[in-house]
Design an enzyme around this catalytic site. Structure first.
Site, PDB file in Angstrom:
ATOM      1  N   GLU A 150      43.829  -3.129 -14.319  1.00  0.00           N
ATOM      2  CA  GLU A 150      42.727  -2.663 -14.123  1.00  0.00           C
ATOM      3  C   GLU A 150      41.516  -4.480 -14.091  1.00  0.00           C
ATOM      4  O   GLU A 150      40.639  -4.338 -15.601  1.00  0.00           O
ATOM      5  CB  GLU A 150      42.056  -1.834 -14.582  1.00  0.00           C
ATOM      6  CG  GLU A 150      42.711  -0.635 -14.180  1.00  0.00           C
ATOM      7  CD  GLU A 150      42.370   0.775 -15.115  1.00  0.00           C
ATOM      8  OE1 GLU A 150      41.693   0.882 -16.246  1.00  0.00           O
ATOM      9  OE2 GLU A 150      42.976   1.510 -14.528  1.00  0.00           O
ATOM     10  N   ASN A 191      48.392  -3.588 -11.225  1.00  0.00           N
ATOM     11  CA  ASN A 191      48.309  -2.144 -10.713  1.00  0.00           C
ATOM     12  C   ASN A 191      46.258  -1.891 -11.310  1.00  0.00           C
ATOM     13  O   ASN A 191      45.775  -1.926 -12.225  1.00  0.00           O
ATOM     14  CB  ASN A 191      48.496  -1.198 -12.450  1.00  0.00           C
ATOM     15  CG  ASN A 191      48.698   0.104 -11.921  1.00  0.00           C
ATOM     16  OD1 ASN A 191      49.042   0.814 -10.985  1.00  0.00           O
ATOM     17  ND2 ASN A 191      48.438   0.401 -12.426  1.00  0.00           N
ATOM     18  N   HIS A 226      43.825   7.386  -7.873  1.00  0.00           N
ATOM     19  CA  HIS A 226      43.280   8.732  -8.536  1.00  0.00           C
ATOM     20  C   HIS A 226      42.070   9.129  -7.529  1.00  0.00           C
ATOM     21  O   HIS A 226      40.865   8.567  -7.210  1.00  0.00           O
ATOM     22  CB  HIS A 226      42.077   8.335 -10.241  1.00  0.00           C
ATOM     23  CG  HIS A 226      43.198   8.116 -11.198  1.00  0.00           C
ATOM     24  ND1 HIS A 226      44.140   9.250 -11.438  1.00  0.00           N
ATOM     25  CD2 HIS A 226      44.209   6.582 -11.585  1.00  0.00           C
ATOM     26  CE1 HIS A 226      45.349   7.921 -12.004  1.00  0.00           C
ATOM     27  NE2 HIS A 226      44.929   7.099 -12.081  1.00  0.00           N
ATOM     28  N   GLU A 254      49.524   6.045  -9.429  1.00  0.00           N
ATOM     29  CA  GLU A 254      49.310   7.444 -10.474  1.00  0.00           C
ATOM     30  C   GLU A 254      48.371   8.526  -9.346  1.00  0.00           C
ATOM     31  O   GLU A 254      47.633   8.709  -9.904  1.00  0.00           O
ATOM     32  CB  GLU A 254      47.645   6.504 -11.916  1.00  0.00           C
ATOM     33  CG  GLU A 254      48.130   5.479 -12.272  1.00  0.00           C
ATOM     34  CD  GLU A 254      47.137   4.804 -13.689  1.00  0.00           C
ATOM     35  OE1 GLU A 254      46.229   5.186 -13.485  1.00  0.00           O
ATOM     36  OE2 GLU A 254      47.616   3.621 -13.676  1.00  0.00           O
ATOM     37  N   ASP A 256      46.734  11.084  -7.886  1.00  0.00           N
ATOM     38  CA  ASP A 256      46.483  13.280  -8.303  1.00  0.00           C
ATOM     39  C   ASP A 256      44.920  12.725  -8.123  1.00  0.00           C
ATOM     40  O   ASP A 256      44.494  11.999  -6.865  1.00  0.00           O
ATOM     41  CB  ASP A 256      45.588  12.939  -9.729  1.00  0.00           C
ATOM     42  CG  ASP A 256      45.065  12.092 -10.463  1.00  0.00           C
ATOM     43  OD1 ASP A 256      44.307  11.204 -10.787  1.00  0.00           O
ATOM     44  OD2 ASP A 256      45.150  12.475 -12.477  1.00  0.00           O
TER      45      ASP A 256
HETATM   46  O1  9MR Z   1      46.695   9.501 -18.580  1.00  0.00           O
HETATM   47  C1  9MR Z   1      45.936   9.023 -19.428  1.00  0.00           C
HETATM   48  C2  9MR Z   1      45.833   9.431 -20.657  1.00  0.00           C
HETATM   49  O2  9MR Z   1      46.008  10.012 -21.711  1.00  0.00           O
HETATM   50  C3  9MR Z   1      44.188   8.612 -21.594  1.00  0.00           C
HETATM   51  O3  9MR Z   1      44.367   9.536 -22.356  1.00  0.00           O
HETATM   52  C4  9MR Z   1      43.986   7.554 -20.808  1.00  0.00           C
HETATM   53  C5  9MR Z   1      43.227   6.414 -22.329  1.00  0.00           C
HETATM   54  O4  9MR Z   1      42.607   5.570 -21.207  1.00  0.00           O
HETATM   55  O5  9MR Z   1      44.312   6.698 -19.704  1.00  0.00           O
HETATM   56  C6  9MR Z   1      45.091   7.858 -18.631  1.00  0.00           C
HETATM   57  O6  9MR Z   1      46.173   7.153 -18.096  1.00  0.00           O
HETATM   58  C7  9MR Z   1      45.530   6.276 -17.220  1.00  0.00           C
HETATM   59  C8  9MR Z   1      46.370   5.283 -16.620  1.00  0.00           C
HETATM   60  O7  9MR Z   1      47.060   3.939 -18.209  1.00  0.00           O
HETATM   61  C9  9MR Z   1      45.369   3.085 -16.791  1.00  0.00           C
HETATM   62  N1  9MR Z   1      45.170   4.148 -15.016  1.00  0.00           N
HETATM   63  C10 9MR Z   1      44.121   5.601 -15.166  1.00  0.00           C
HETATM   64  C11 9MR Z   1      44.449   6.538 -15.699  1.00  0.00           C
HETATM   65  C12 9MR Z   1      43.666   7.872 -16.009  1.00  0.00           C
HETATM   66  O8  9MR Z   1      42.604   7.389 -17.308  1.00  0.00           O
END
Ligand code: 9MR
Length: 335
Positions: A150, A191, A226, A254, A256
């Protein structure tokens, strides 16, 4: 290390010659691509939830630790590393011959607070040390690392973060150089999200990728995916292809597809179609090497806490019932 790379290169022709497993699970149907899930330490080790592990083992052939390789967990204090949770997940993955994605080394979020508190002049060496130590710890065991996560805004400009501020734009190249040195066999990925269609952000990522690729520093790009039901970009396949044309592999990292909850029949049907659309897009791109869903069951999904009133993102509901999207995904993977 999982021999996925070699397996993939060996091409589907060679695989067709060997007895193909009954394609009755997501992982079997996806082969030679991988079908993976984000897996959290707490869910994996929850003794009262045996279904989580059973489904993970039966249906998935890979994983990404959902949070356990992030900086705030692996280096909570400067120079003090803790890979305990990540090790438990990686050991589980190895026991089941999974493809493992390492996530993530350089990210503005879930960063240990100390990184923003040290003197400016120390940020570069802190970043290099973090990458080197984490990758060396897991050397030879990780298929691909999300080195930078990101790093762009939606308008295509660099996202402001402690690395950009103190190191400058060169932080990207330095991070990948450091990663390449630490584990030369691991695939190095960039990513991000909102990069799945052709837009300003994916244009900028593509420019970065071309520059890193010309120096031999990047191998792949992860498209987080997402999505919202009914809003999967139509040009997903074309966008994946233009990255492949630039010389890297791609992956859905990732996935969903969320909706307002509770869902009605037409949303459920569209959700199922959208999953198949994403799978078809990946399968139509020769170097789209795998798909990772961001979890297995809705009960552990990040969605409702981030987007109150939304959910229904994954393939199993909160009672571990398979959704229609499970079946459309399986069918799409088989074709
Ligand atoms: O799924 C992850 C969640 O448990 C955490 O609280 C969150 C914190 O930012 O991160 C989530 O995973 C993220 C991933 O690492 C990067 N892309 C977005 C994902 C969803 O927020």
């Amino acid at each position: 290390m999982h021999c996925f790379g070699a397996l993939f290169v060996s091409s589907s022709l060679a695989l067709a010659a060997t007895a193909s497993p009954a394609k009755s699970t997501l992982k079997a149907a996806a082969s030679p691509r991988y079908f993976a899930a984000a897996i959290g330490y707490g869910h994996l080790t929850n003794k009262t939830d045996h279904l989580f592990r059973e489904i993970a083992v039966a249906e998935y052939g890979g994983l990404t630790p959902e949070n356990e390789m992030k900086w705030e967990i692996t280096e909570p204090e400067q120079g003090v590393f803790n890979f305990t949770q990540a090790e438990i997940i990686v050991s589980f993955a190895e026991a089941h011959d999974y493809v493992i994605r390492g996530h993530t080394l350089v990210w503005y979020s879930q960063l240990a607070p100390w990184v923003t508190e040290i003197p400016e002049s120390e940020v570069l060496s802190a970043m290099q040390n973090h990458i080197t130590t984490a990758m060396t710890h897991f050397k030879g065991r990780i298929y691909a690392w999300d080195v930078v996560n990101e790093g762009f805004n939606d308008d295509g400009t660099f996202r402001d973060n402690v690395f950009l501020e103190n190191i400058g734009e060169d932080y990207f190249e330095i991070a990948y150089q450091t990663a390449r040195k630490a584990d030369p066999r691991a695939k190095l990925y960039y990513n991000d999200y909102n990069t799945e269609g052709v837009n300003n952000k994916s244009d900028s990522v593509l420019s970065l990728v071309k520059s890193l690729k010309s120096k031999g520093l990047i191998d792949g790009v992860g498209f987080q995916s997402h999505f919202i039901v009914g809003s999967v970009p139509n040009d997903l396949q074309a966008n994946l292809q233009r990255f492949v044309d630039a010389g890297v592999e791609v992956a859905i990292t990732e996935l969903d597809i969320r909706a307002n909850t509770p869902v009605n029949a037409s949303v459920i049907a569209q959700h199922a179609k959208d999953f198949a659309f994403v799978v078809n897009a990946c399968q139509a791109v020769k170097k789209c090497v795998g798909i990772t869903t961001w979890g297995i069951t809705d009960s552990y999904s990040w969605i409702p806490s981030t987007f109150p009133g939304q959910g229904y993102g994954l393939l199993w509901d909160d009672s571990y019932e398979k959704k229609p999207a499970y079946y459309t995904t399986l069918t799409a993977l088989r074709t």
